[in-house]
Enzyme design. Structure first.
Site, PDB file in Angstrom:
ATOM      1  N   LEU A  59      -8.217  30.339   2.099  1.00 49.49           N
ATOM      2  CA  LEU A  59      -8.850  29.297   2.912  1.00 49.49           C
ATOM      3  C   LEU A  59      -9.259  29.932   4.236  1.00 49.49           C
ATOM      4  O   LEU A  59      -8.476  30.673   4.832  1.00 49.49           O
ATOM      5  CB  LEU A  59      -7.875  28.151   3.191  1.00 49.49           C
ATOM      6  CG  LEU A  59      -7.529  27.218   2.025  1.00 49.49           C
ATOM      7  CD1 LEU A  59      -6.373  26.307   2.419  1.00 49.49           C
ATOM      8  CD2 LEU A  59      -8.728  26.387   1.609  1.00 49.49           C
ATOM      9  N   ASP A  60     -10.498  29.663   4.678  1.00 48.28           N
ATOM     10  CA  ASP A  60     -10.892  30.221   5.965  1.00 48.28           C
ATOM     11  C   ASP A  60     -10.311  29.373   7.093  1.00 48.28           C
ATOM     12  O   ASP A  60      -9.675  28.344   6.869  1.00 48.28           O
ATOM     13  CB  ASP A  60     -12.413  30.372   6.065  1.00 48.28           C
ATOM     14  CG  ASP A  60     -13.158  29.041   6.006  1.00 48.28           C
ATOM     15  OD1 ASP A  60     -12.591  28.021   6.427  1.00 48.28           O
ATOM     16  OD2 ASP A  60     -14.314  29.015   5.536  1.00 48.28           O
ATOM     17  N   ARG A  61     -10.541  29.824   8.332  1.00 49.53           N
ATOM     18  CA  ARG A  61      -9.851  29.206   9.470  1.00 49.53           C
ATOM     19  C   ARG A  61     -10.315  27.786   9.765  1.00 49.53           C
ATOM     20  O   ARG A  61      -9.642  27.052  10.482  1.00 49.53           O
ATOM     21  CB  ARG A  61     -10.023  30.083  10.711  1.00 49.53           C
ATOM     22  CG  ARG A  61     -11.454  30.228  11.195  1.00 49.53           C
ATOM     23  CD  ARG A  61     -11.560  31.241  12.333  1.00 49.53           C
ATOM     24  NE  ARG A  61     -12.934  31.370  12.828  1.00 49.53           N
ATOM     25  CZ  ARG A  61     -13.440  30.615  13.768  1.00 49.53           C
ATOM     26  NH1 ARG A  61     -12.705  29.653  14.303  1.00 49.53           N
ATOM     27  NH2 ARG A  61     -14.679  30.801  14.177  1.00 49.53           N
ATOM     28  N   ARG A 198     -20.016  24.197   2.836  1.00 49.19           N
ATOM     29  CA  ARG A 198     -20.711  23.737   4.055  1.00 49.19           C
ATOM     30  C   ARG A 198     -22.223  23.836   3.888  1.00 49.19           C
ATOM     31  O   ARG A 198     -22.971  22.976   4.361  1.00 49.19           O
ATOM     32  CB  ARG A 198     -20.244  24.564   5.259  1.00 49.19           C
ATOM     33  CG  ARG A 198     -18.751  24.408   5.573  1.00 49.19           C
ATOM     34  CD  ARG A 198     -18.355  25.150   6.835  1.00 49.19           C
ATOM     35  NE  ARG A 198     -16.904  25.098   6.999  1.00 49.19           N
ATOM     36  CZ  ARG A 198     -16.076  26.086   6.675  1.00 49.19           C
ATOM     37  NH1 ARG A 198     -16.562  27.222   6.211  1.00 49.19           N
ATOM     38  NH2 ARG A 198     -14.779  25.952   6.827  1.00 49.19           N
TER      39      ARG A 198
END
Length: 261
Positions: A59-61, A198
């Protein structure tokens, strides 16, 4: 782990001189069970010096949700789970009316647009097109002849998966909520990144003759693991982690047997 009660030391048999009677000489040897000194904590030292821990799908930040960790032998199971090509489920939030350089609501603003013309019917029509396009890609990358009995049986069980590396594929997408300018989607996908999701939100905004940014990416399921299996950081202790491993073992075993045999 080192503070937990450890097993009793091993015992071995030693032959020692028999105690003398009346101050005389010893008359032979007698078998005595004694603890193995090599098992004594002062000799052995800490029982656990290294613990191998690996992370599953990252998971990215800017994302949150289910992150699977493998401990010890669990790291080996990651490879088998990847070979299953299990879908992941995200709740993705969006905001109509603006566009940014990184498709998130915290990026640099590059455009503002109107959004009053957007309706749930129009949004769901675009989502159906996205799902249909990705379904065709799924069939292409599954390397299965769709005219065979095998393909029919896999389709009935919902087991059609890419047989190797493939681009990100959305297997299902639906609108959970639309309250202009905000909306929320549920996305089932394979081989994705959070940045790809996104970008999907951005492209949906363009298709609706507007613009949109992503406000939230939250993974609610990773294969067989759901939010119900997850531990908050405040719950990270030995007992909770042991219970989580035991609760998930049967689910992982059943899934591997179903798909990999």
């Amino acid at each position: 782990l080192n503070a937990a009660p450890c097993r009793a030391p091993r015992q071995h048999v030693r032959f020692l001189p028999a105690p003398a009677h009346g101050g005389g000489e010893t008359t032979g040897l007698v078998a005595v069970r004694m603890p193995v000194l090599a098992d004594h904590p002062l000799v052995r030292g800490p029982q656990c010096r290294r613990l191998k821990i690996g992370a599953g799908h990252q998971l990215d930040r800017k994302a949150s949700g289910v992150l699977v960790l493998g401990i010890g032998h669990g790291n080996k199971l990651f490879t088998d789970l990847y070979n299953c090509h299990l879908t992941k489920v995200y709740n993705v939030g969006g905001l109509f009316g603006k566009a940014t350089d990184d498709f998130s609501d915290t990026g640099k603003l590059v455009e503002k647009t109107t959004f009053d013309h957007i309706t749930r019917e129009k949004l769901e029509r675009i989502l159906a097109v996205v799902q249909g396009t990705n379904h065709k890609a799924l069939l292409v990358h599954s390397n299965i002849d769709m005219k065979t009995q095998e393909a029919y049986e896999l389709a009935v069980k919902g087991l059609i998966r890419p047989m190797g590396r493939s681009p990100p594929i959305i297997t299902a997408i639906r609108c959970l909520q639309l309250t202009l300018p905000e909306f929320q989607l549920e996305i089932h996908c394979l081989h994705e990144t959070q940045q790809y999701l996104r970008k999907i939100v951005h492209e949906i905004g363009l298709e609706l003759k507007s613009s949109a940014v992503c406000t939230q990416v939250r993974r609610v399921r990773d294969g067989v693991f759901t939010l119900d299996d997850a531990l908050l950081r405040s719950q990270w202790n030995l007992q909770n982690i042991q219970n989580a491993i035991l609760d998930c073992q049967l689910k992982v075993k059943a899934e591997l047997e179903k798909i990999l045999g």
